[in-house]
Design a protein around this motif. Structure first.
Motif, mmCIF file in Angstrom:
data_model
loop_
_atom_site.group_PDB
_atom_site.id
_atom_site.type_symbol
_atom_site.label_atom_id
_atom_site.label_comp_id
_atom_site.label_asym_id
_atom_site.label_seq_id
_atom_site.Cartn_x
_atom_site.Cartn_y
_atom_site.Cartn_z
ATOM 1 N N GLY A 182 -11.935 18.214 11.102
ATOM 2 C CA GLY A 182 -11.411 19.114 12.107
ATOM 3 C C GLY A 182 -10.590 18.144 13.043
ATOM 4 O O GLY A 182 -11.153 17.192 13.319
ATOM 5 N N TRP A 183 -9.667 18.954 13.658
ATOM 6 C CA TRP A 183 -8.884 18.159 14.954
ATOM 7 C C TRP A 183 -8.555 19.284 15.840
ATOM 8 O O TRP A 183 -8.888 20.515 15.544
ATOM 9 C CB TRP A 183 -7.947 17.439 14.298
ATOM 10 C CG TRP A 183 -7.511 16.172 15.061
ATOM 11 C CD1 TRP A 183 -6.769 16.160 16.192
ATOM 12 C CD2 TRP A 183 -8.336 14.994 14.932
ATOM 13 N NE1 TRP A 183 -6.873 14.713 16.592
ATOM 14 C CE2 TRP A 183 -7.961 14.022 16.230
ATOM 15 C CE3 TRP A 183 -9.590 14.435 14.280
ATOM 16 C CZ2 TRP A 183 -8.546 12.888 16.136
ATOM 17 C CZ3 TRP A 183 -9.954 13.246 14.332
ATOM 18 C CH2 TRP A 183 -9.549 12.456 15.384
ATOM 19 N N ASP A 184 -7.855 18.915 16.858
ATOM 20 C CA ASP A 184 -7.624 20.057 17.919
ATOM 21 C C ASP A 184 -6.448 20.824 17.453
ATOM 22 O O ASP A 184 -5.946 21.499 18.340
ATOM 23 C CB ASP A 184 -7.568 19.605 19.288
ATOM 24 C CG ASP A 184 -6.719 18.417 19.650
ATOM 25 O OD1 ASP A 184 -6.000 18.131 18.807
ATOM 26 O OD2 ASP A 184 -6.693 18.047 20.887
ATOM 27 N N TRP A 185 -5.770 20.565 16.476
ATOM 28 C CA TRP A 185 -4.735 21.227 15.633
ATOM 29 C C TRP A 185 -4.795 21.680 14.327
ATOM 30 O O TRP A 185 -4.241 21.856 13.403
ATOM 31 C CB TRP A 185 -3.502 20.719 15.885
ATOM 32 C CG TRP A 185 -3.623 19.015 15.563
ATOM 33 C CD1 TRP A 185 -3.571 18.068 16.721
ATOM 34 C CD2 TRP A 185 -3.723 18.213 14.392
ATOM 35 N NE1 TRP A 185 -3.676 16.791 15.962
ATOM 36 C CE2 TRP A 185 -3.775 16.913 14.645
ATOM 37 C CE3 TRP A 185 -3.541 18.776 13.124
ATOM 38 C CZ2 TRP A 185 -4.011 15.834 13.868
ATOM 39 C CZ3 TRP A 185 -4.032 17.583 12.270
ATOM 40 C CH2 TRP A 185 -3.897 16.303 12.498
ATOM 41 N N GLY A 186 -6.037 21.114 13.762
ATOM 42 C CA GLY A 186 -6.431 21.394 12.310
ATOM 43 C C GLY A 186 -7.687 21.947 11.944
ATOM 44 O O GLY A 186 -8.648 22.045 12.904
ATOM 45 N N ASN A 443 -5.170 4.489 16.341
ATOM 46 C CA ASN A 443 -4.975 5.668 17.593
ATOM 47 C C ASN A 443 -6.011 5.693 18.604
ATOM 48 O O ASN A 443 -7.128 6.158 18.017
ATOM 49 C CB ASN A 443 -4.638 6.982 16.945
ATOM 50 C CG ASN A 443 -4.338 7.900 18.117
ATOM 51 O OD1 ASN A 443 -3.097 7.906 18.628
ATOM 52 N ND2 ASN A 443 -5.270 9.034 18.252
ATOM 53 N N GLU A 444 -5.949 5.442 19.845
ATOM 54 C CA GLU A 444 -7.112 5.675 20.838
ATOM 55 C C GLU A 444 -8.274 5.078 20.798
ATOM 56 O O GLU A 444 -9.202 5.788 21.371
ATOM 57 C CB GLU A 444 -6.850 7.318 21.176
ATOM 58 C CG GLU A 444 -5.384 7.596 21.548
ATOM 59 C CD GLU A 444 -5.413 9.135 22.135
ATOM 60 O OE1 GLU A 444 -6.285 9.811 21.678
ATOM 61 O OE2 GLU A 444 -4.188 9.624 22.481
ATOM 62 N N SER A 445 -8.407 4.265 19.841
ATOM 63 C CA SER A 445 -10.044 3.662 19.754
ATOM 64 C C SER A 445 -10.056 2.811 20.859
ATOM 65 O O SER A 445 -11.286 2.936 21.460
ATOM 66 C CB SER A 445 -10.173 3.050 18.425
ATOM 67 O OG SER A 445 -10.109 3.877 17.355
ATOM 68 N N SER A 537 4.402 7.077 23.924
ATOM 69 C CA SER A 537 4.094 7.398 22.456
ATOM 70 C C SER A 537 3.483 8.485 22.466
ATOM 71 O O SER A 537 3.322 8.916 21.144
ATOM 72 C CB SER A 537 3.452 5.997 21.807
ATOM 73 O OG SER A 537 2.460 5.456 22.621
ATOM 74 N N GLU A 538 3.075 9.350 23.262
ATOM 75 C CA GLU A 538 2.498 10.581 23.237
ATOM 76 C C GLU A 538 2.349 11.351 24.645
ATOM 77 O O GLU A 538 2.283 10.595 25.539
ATOM 78 C CB GLU A 538 0.891 10.405 22.738
ATOM 79 C CG GLU A 538 0.567 10.286 21.335
ATOM 80 C CD GLU A 538 -0.838 10.562 21.199
ATOM 81 O OE1 GLU A 538 -1.249 11.042 21.815
ATOM 82 O OE2 GLU A 538 -1.190 10.095 19.882
ATOM 83 N N TYR A 539 2.709 12.306 24.389
ATOM 84 C CA TYR A 539 2.652 13.413 25.495
ATOM 85 C C TYR A 539 3.033 14.658 25.017
ATOM 86 O O TYR A 539 4.005 14.636 23.790
ATOM 87 C CB TYR A 539 3.793 13.091 26.755
ATOM 88 C CG TYR A 539 5.168 13.094 26.086
ATOM 89 C CD1 TYR A 539 5.720 12.035 25.711
ATOM 90 C CD2 TYR A 539 5.939 14.133 26.370
ATOM 91 C CE1 TYR A 539 6.963 11.825 25.176
ATOM 92 C CE2 TYR A 539 7.215 14.355 25.806
ATOM 93 C CZ TYR A 539 7.812 12.961 25.266
ATOM 94 O OH TYR A 539 9.064 13.131 24.799
HETATM 95 C C1 BMA Z 1 -3.577 12.893 21.028
HETATM 96 C C2 BMA Z 1 -3.618 12.618 19.643
HETATM 97 C C3 BMA Z 1 -4.454 13.685 18.874
HETATM 98 C C4 BMA Z 1 -4.564 15.119 19.727
HETATM 99 C C5 BMA Z 1 -3.546 15.183 20.651
HETATM 100 C C6 BMA Z 1 -3.592 16.473 21.460
HETATM 101 O O1 BMA Z 1 -3.972 11.996 21.987
HETATM 102 O O2 BMA Z 1 -3.844 11.294 19.417
HETATM 103 O O3 BMA Z 1 -5.732 13.216 19.017
HETATM 104 O O4 BMA Z 1 -4.494 15.811 18.574
HETATM 105 O O5 BMA Z 1 -3.674 14.096 21.645
HETATM 106 O O6 BMA Z 1 -4.890 16.802 21.971
#
Ligand code: BMA
Length: 841
Positions: A182-186, A443-445, A537-539
């Protein structure tokens, strides 16, 4: 010699010629059987596959993606399942010296029973298994049975019994894709199965185990390449090796050697004159070389043949100290490259059923959207070879995470050894791809450990914390980088993404950052401007998928966002609340679902436009922007631009424009309106910036002109004007800026000084005319006043247009070509148009 003997000799030679040519592979994929372990009811199974798709195919469960079915099929995760196959080996295969039973991926903890005996255990879905069955295989019927243990029950009990409590979930105990839990998009469909091909491999004498190509140098256009060839031999043997490079006039390289039993590596160096380099999309061509390697015995029998593809390019990650902190940028073939792209998750929750067409749609779509990088995120899977082949072909660099995400992992020696084998496996599998740009530990550990309060929430004492973090450092700062250096040695390694959590100032000075102040932090989009960082690298921001996708999923057409099905396809804890919060800030919160879909997509575009333009304006301080996320793994409300069925949200139309090599960005800052030209091309000619201000009915209020000179690849503030002086009625006017050279328009941009919420947009009808030219339908849209975010749909589909979700200016007709609709199929009545001002408040 009598006649009979000659015949036998000829026969033997011929026979050996047949048996020796190539090493033999017998596929065992296809139809298997499965049952709940311990029961006698067997059903047909498809290998490769997984338990959910097998149960669904047999009508034992409904489609888990539809309606609220996900909740109905949870029981599947709590059972043990058995997969079995009876097979007869090819007689040719039995003539080999060694025979292996090979599984490319078993998910996950399983006993492997061959002809009644348990011969191995599987415990890592990312690690292929190669089992020697030479002495076990029978001439006639053989049986393979695989008993998979419930991943949920098993991970729970391993987690409970581990000497320390590992944040943040029992899933860390199994080397299984994190998103399966499970994930916040799955969805949470924690299954099992034989996820990849199964086959028998027979080796008679020797096979090519691996070919590794390394560009040593490129000087005066001549590339010096080392080709490392690993040969596995069943016994000492003399070998002739032949190497052939495509498309060069050079003759094949040939040499002989004697190899011992086992695995041995030989290196051949060769030169490629006039070497053609591989470049990322937008920077040059993607030339790929192919090399064929063949080994034969002294009698000329071909033992094995393999072809490898490679590209010639050098890649560096430059992290030099500077006055702000330190840089973080990719340099390819000597050129610093501003990275534009997105994060990639598995294209199907059941990743193994992703088709070539789907991969191609996503990767060619990324290239058409002017991207040059995708990040394969660490909570998913190492992608199939075809993914990387397509990235090579389309010039998409790959930021490759190893498969660890948002958690701390076990650090006992058995677990770490398995990780070691897994990491080595994928470095070796992927290292010839020129697209692979970076190996990233996780990722994000690291961010989670330092910023998410795990020590407190998991009640970790000082000793446990020290043990967990030491274990973490051992794997990500020691083991993995050593493997990267040993088995690749040509690409950078980055221990964890992001380098620092977004709540700390260092995050904006050095390394890469995941900026989630917008969305998770609920901050306004304007904060993107002051939080660019060196490489983002994420937003991202969520939007609903289009209506056809929701209807296909069982959401009722006239529902609002409280529909039960829709809610079960929104996995973020505060999803709709967050979307509505931003709607409130910039627009309004509509009642009807179709309006909510449309406005959510508008808000997503607004947010990401602000972010991407801020990142690009900050070049070269900031050298990369990867939004979260390119795609979906099932029909869901998420941050993606392309939904599970491949439908584009409004964002994807805008991304193509935002990632163009030359753009204009207009931004309000300190009571000024700034006009920026951002160029990735080496443009040095004099250009003109023309700024005009219009009323919503098209009356020109004022205009200004600025000649300027671009100095090459740069982001440059061309002009700024005082808002108090020039923007007297922001809610009733808009600005159009155009950059041209010798009267040729290079780029243009509209800017709205007020948010939609405060704009006084007049009611306005759009006139539509259509005409046929060649084999296409062309639509011309005209409006007497400004119409914002115009959405065209045909039978509810919004992808059938070369452009969509654009602003239509008064008195400026816009022509659009329709895609995939021939003039004979086109029906005027199926077109629907709407714009922002029509959305009910
Ligand atoms: C990021 C990703 C995911 C997540 C996304 C949205 O930090 O690495 O863990 O799905 O945020 O919340």
């Amino acid at each position: 010699m009598n006649l009979k003997a000659i015949w036998i000799l000829v026969f033997l030679l011929q026979f050996s010629g047949v048996a020796l040519s190539q090493h033999s592979i017998q596929s065992l994929s296809g139809q298997w059987r499965f049952s709940e372990n311990g029961t006698d009811a067997y059903f047909p199974a498809q290998v490769p596959g997984n338990i959910f798709t097998d149960l669904e195919r047999n009508n034992l469960i409904p489609d888990p993606f539809y309606g609220t079915n996900e909740a109905l099929v949870k029981w599947v995760s709590l059972k043990n399942w058995k997969y079995s196959l009876n097979f007869a080996p090819d007689q040719k295969l039995l003539t080999n010296k060694q025979i292996f039973l090979c599984f490319e991926s078993l998910d996950t903890r399983a006993d492997i029973i061959f002809n009644g005996d348990c011969i191995a255990q599987s415990n890592n879905m990312f690690l292929p298994l190669k089992l020697d069955v030479t002495n076990l295989i029978r001439k006639d019927t053989n049986t393979v049975e695989i008993i998979f243990y419930s991943p949920v029950i098993l991970s729970d009990s391993l987690w409970e019994n581990y000497p320390v409590r590992l944040p943040d979930h029992p899933r860390v105990m199994l080397r299984k894709a994190a998103y399966h839990f499970g994930w916040d998009w799955g969805p949470q469909l924690t299954g099992c199965g034989v996820r990849k091909p199964v086959y028998l491999e027979g080796i008679l004498t020797a096979v090519i185990d691996n070919i590794h190509l390394v560009t040593r140098s490129v000087r005066n256009d001549t590339a010096s390449i080392d080709c490392h060839i690993s040969i596995y031999a069943t016994h000492p043997v003399k070998i002739n090796l032949e190497l052939n490079l495509n498309e060069t006039s050079s003759s094949p390289v040939k040499f002989n050697f004697e190899t011992e039993k086992g695995l041995h590596t030989f290196t051949v160096n060769f030169q490629i004159p006039d070497a053609k380099l591989w470049w990322p999309n937008g920077w040059g061509g993607q030339h790929l070389y192919r090399i064929q390697c063949q080994i034969s015995d002294t009698l000329g029998n071909v033992l094995d043949k393999q072809t490898e593809t490679f590209g010639i390019r050098e890649i560096l990650l430059v992290q030099n100290s500077d006055t702000s902190g330190s840089s973080f940028y990719f340099q390819v073939n000597g050129k610093p490259i501003f990275i534009k792209g997105a994060n990639y998750i598995p294209a199907d929750f059941f990743a193994e059923r992703t088709t070539f067409e789907k991969y191609e749609m996503l990767i060619s779509g990324a290239a058409q959207s002017n991207m040059n990088m995708l990040r394969v995120w660490g909570g998913g899977v190492y992608e199939d070879d075809v993914f990387y082949d397509l990235c090579d072909q389309y010039g998409i660099l790959v930021w490759q995470d190893f498969m660890f995400a948002c958690a701390m992992y076990p650090f006992d020696s058995t677990f770490v050894e398995s990780v070691q084998s897994e990491v080595k496996e994928h470095i070796i599998r992927l290292r010839n791809h020129p697209s692979i740009a970076l190996w990233c530990g996780n990722n994000e550990s690291d961010e989670g450990w330092h910023n998410w309060g795990w020590q407190k929430s998991f009640g970790l004492n000082r000793n446990d914390s020290a043990a967990i973090y030491q274990g973490y450092l051992h794997v990500f700062d020691n083991i993995i980088p050593s493997l990267v250096a040993e088995y690749d040695g040509t690409r950078p390694y980055h221990p964890s993404s992001p380098s620092t959590g977004w709540g700390r100032t260092e995050a904006y000075e050095s390394g890469d950052v995941h900026y989630w102040g917008v969305w998770w932090g609920m901050r306004p989009f304007e904060t993107y401007k002051s939080h660019t960082g060196r490489f983002v690298s994420e937003y991202g921001f969520q939007a609903l998928p289009n209506q056809p996708t929701l209807l296909q999923t069982g959401v009722s057409a006239d529902s609002g966002i409280h529909d039960a099905v829709l809610k079960s396809h929104q996995k973020h804890p505060s999803g709709f609340e967050t979307i509505s919060h931003y709607m409130h800030m910039y627009a309004h919160v509509p009642e009807k679902l179709t309006d909510y879909i449309y406005l959510s997509q508008y808000i997503q575009v607004l947010g990401l436009t602000t972010a991407i333009e801020s990142h690009r304006r900050s070049m070269p301080f900031c050298m990369g922007t990867l939004y979260w996320q390119l795609n979906d793994c099932w029909p869901v409300v998420s941050w993606s631009g392309i939904d599970y069925y491949g439908r584009y949200k409004a964002l994807q139309f805008h991304i193509r424009k935002l990632f163009e090599p030359f753009i204009l960005s207009i931004v309000e800052s300190d009571h000024n309106l700034e006009f920026w030209a951002i160029s990735e091309k080496n443009q040095r000619e004099t250009s003109i910036l023309n700024i005009q201000c219009f009323s919503f009915t098209g009356q020109q209020l004022w205009s200004l002109q600025y000649p300027f000179q671009l100095n090459g690849v740069e982001s440059m503030k061309v002009a700024d004007i005082k808002t108090s002086e020039f923007l007297k009625h922001p809610e009733e006017s808009y600005i159009k800026a155009v950059i041209s050279q010798n009267n040729i328009i290079l780029t243009e941009k509209l800017f709205f000084p007020a948010h939609f919420k405060d704009q006084k947009l007049p009611e306005c009808d759009i006139t539509l005319q259509c005409k046929q030219k060649d084999d296409s339908v062309y639509l011309t849209l005209t409006a007497p006043c400004l119409c914002r975010f115009v959405e065209l749909s045909y039978n509810n589909e919004t992808d059938l247009f070369e452009d969509n979700y654009f602003d239509l200016q008064p008195g400026h007709p816009k022509q659009i070509r329709m895609l995939n609709i021939s003039p004979s199929d086109y029906n005027y009545n199926n077109i629907h148009i709407r714009s922002l001002q029509q959305i009910g408040k």
